[in-house]
Design an enzyme around this catalytic site. Structure first.
Site, PDB file in Angstrom:
ATOM      1  N   HIS A 128       0.832  -1.206   0.000  1.00 42.12           N
ATOM      2  CA  HIS A 128       0.000   0.000   0.000  1.00 42.12           C
ATOM      3  C   HIS A 128       0.865   1.253   0.000  1.00 42.12           C
ATOM      4  O   HIS A 128       0.630   2.184  -0.779  1.00 42.12           O
ATOM      5  CB  HIS A 128      -0.917  -0.022   1.226  1.00 42.12           C
ATOM      6  CG  HIS A 128      -1.587   1.276   1.511  1.00 42.12           C
ATOM      7  ND1 HIS A 128      -2.862   1.577   1.057  1.00 42.12           N
ATOM      8  CD2 HIS A 128      -1.176   2.369   2.192  1.00 42.12           C
ATOM      9  CE1 HIS A 128      -3.188   2.796   1.456  1.00 42.12           C
ATOM     10  NE2 HIS A 128      -2.182   3.288   2.152  1.00 42.12           N
ATOM     11  N   GLU A 129       1.866   1.287   0.879  1.00 37.40           N
ATOM     12  CA  GLU A 129       2.697   2.488   0.986  1.00 37.40           C
ATOM     13  C   GLU A 129       3.526   2.701  -0.282  1.00 37.40           C
ATOM     14  O   GLU A 129       3.665   3.835  -0.754  1.00 37.40           O
ATOM     15  CB  GLU A 129       3.610   2.387   2.219  1.00 37.40           C
ATOM     16  CG  GLU A 129       2.871   2.281   3.539  1.00 37.40           C
ATOM     17  CD  GLU A 129       1.929   3.443   3.804  1.00 37.40           C
ATOM     18  OE1 GLU A 129       2.159   4.546   3.265  1.00 37.40           O
ATOM     19  OE2 GLU A 129       0.951   3.254   4.551  1.00 37.40           O
ATOM     20  N   HIS A 132       1.498   4.308  -2.971  1.00 35.12           N
ATOM     21  CA  HIS A 132       1.445   5.780  -2.944  1.00 35.12           C
ATOM     22  C   HIS A 132       2.569   6.371  -3.797  1.00 35.12           C
ATOM     23  O   HIS A 132       2.367   7.350  -4.522  1.00 35.12           O
ATOM     24  CB  HIS A 132       1.586   6.297  -1.504  1.00 35.12           C
ATOM     25  CG  HIS A 132       0.336   6.244  -0.701  1.00 35.12           C
ATOM     26  ND1 HIS A 132      -0.840   6.839  -1.106  1.00 35.12           N
ATOM     27  CD2 HIS A 132       0.074   5.685   0.510  1.00 35.12           C
ATOM     28  CE1 HIS A 132      -1.770   6.649  -0.181  1.00 35.12           C
ATOM     29  NE2 HIS A 132      -1.244   5.946   0.801  1.00 35.12           N
ATOM     30  N   GLU A 190      -5.833   6.951  -0.780  1.00 38.37           N
ATOM     31  CA  GLU A 190      -5.753   5.761   0.061  1.00 38.37           C
ATOM     32  C   GLU A 190      -6.395   4.561  -0.635  1.00 38.37           C
ATOM     33  O   GLU A 190      -5.848   3.450  -0.623  1.00 38.37           O
ATOM     34  CB  GLU A 190      -6.429   6.021   1.407  1.00 38.37           C
ATOM     35  CG  GLU A 190      -5.735   7.049   2.279  1.00 38.37           C
ATOM     36  CD  GLU A 190      -4.329   6.642   2.667  1.00 38.37           C
ATOM     37  OE1 GLU A 190      -4.081   5.423   2.811  1.00 38.37           O
ATOM     38  OE2 GLU A 190      -3.470   7.520   2.821  1.00 38.37           O
TER      39      GLU A 190
END
Length: 268
Positions: A128-129, A132, A190
């Site tokens: 997920h990070e 980004h 997100e």
């Protein structure tokens, strides 16, 4: 001095010129991007250095475990991103948090390891990070903020909002910009990072279904959530629904990764 309508038109044209500086996210969404990759990488480096000054880092088994998962995830990052290597640090902090920064920097708090209870769940967070970073969300957030602040400044100048009443109106406009522009973009980021991260972890050989268990753990450890429209994050329920809907695409990628011999074995 231009008449008021003319000044408004000038402001609108200025904002339109800013909006024209756009790019496309990995999921095909149009986004603002005013800053160069070099600028963002420099910001990432500075932020990472500051984080290391503020919190102690942890070595040993925890660092090796996180590095193992991060290595598998970042191996799936396209070479076109121009990140030759990733620096990974574990920080001694009880909050269940992690981050990735432009330029190739990953930080994981020790508190996250109590919530992400196996390699697959940790991969969901790190994926997920890194998502980004791949979606250039830092660039988009900074660009959106520049447009928001610039637009309000143009409006204040154009319509002559001065004094106490003007400050009150600008305060309301600022709140409108916050809840109408800035936060929705953050929630969109997100959600987008969740889906990109799901694909990344699957391509790396981590079980994407573990992302659902992760967010169940996150929900169990949360102290309550603000209303979705006032949050920079989607609700846990919304996240799990979106991830579940993506699994039919991510699962074949996971199966292909295993067939290709990608079987991470990261243990703490």
């Amino acid at each position: 001095m231009p008449a008021r309508p003319a000044r408004l038109a000038i402001g609108a044209l200025a904002v339109a010129a800013l909006v024209s500086a756009c790019s496309t996210s990995p999921l095909g969404r149009n986004q603002l991007a005013f800053y160069s990759d070099g600028d963002l990488a420099e910001m990432g480096q500075q932020s990472f250095a500051q984080y290391q000054q503020e919190l102690p880092t942890v070595g040993g088994a925890q660092a090796q475990y996180v590095q193992c998962v991060a290595n598998a995830i970042t191996a799936e990052v396209p070479a076109s991103e121009g990140i030759a290597s990733w620096q990974v640090k574990v920080f001694k902090d009880d909050s269940a948090n992690a981050f990735a920064l432009p330029g190739g920097y990953i930080g994981v708090n020790t508190g996250l390891l109590d919530v992400a209870t196996n390699q697959d769940q940790l991969a969901a967070v790190i994926g997920h990070e890194v998502g980004h970073v791949l979606a250039h969300h830092a660039n988009e957030r900074a660009s959106t903020q520049a447009v928001t602040q610039g637009g309000l400044s143009v409006l204040q100048s154009a319509v002559g909002l001065q004094g106490q009443s003007g400050e009150q109106v600008m305060g309301l406009l600022g709140a409108g910009a916050q809840y109408g522009v800035v936060l929705p973009f953050s929630r969109k980021h997100e959600s987008e990072a969740d889906l990109i991260g799901l694909d990344l972890m699957a391509d790396a050989g981590f079980d994407p279904s573990a992302s659902l268990a992760l967010w169940q753990n996150m929900a169990a450890n949360s102290q309550g959530e603000p209303p979705a429209w006032m949050s920079t994050h989607p609700s846990n329920t919304q996240r799990m629904e979106d991830l579940r809907n993506r699994l039919p695409e991510a699962t074949p990628r996971y199966q292909q990764a295993k067939a290709d011999g990608k079987r991470p074995n990261c243990r703490l």
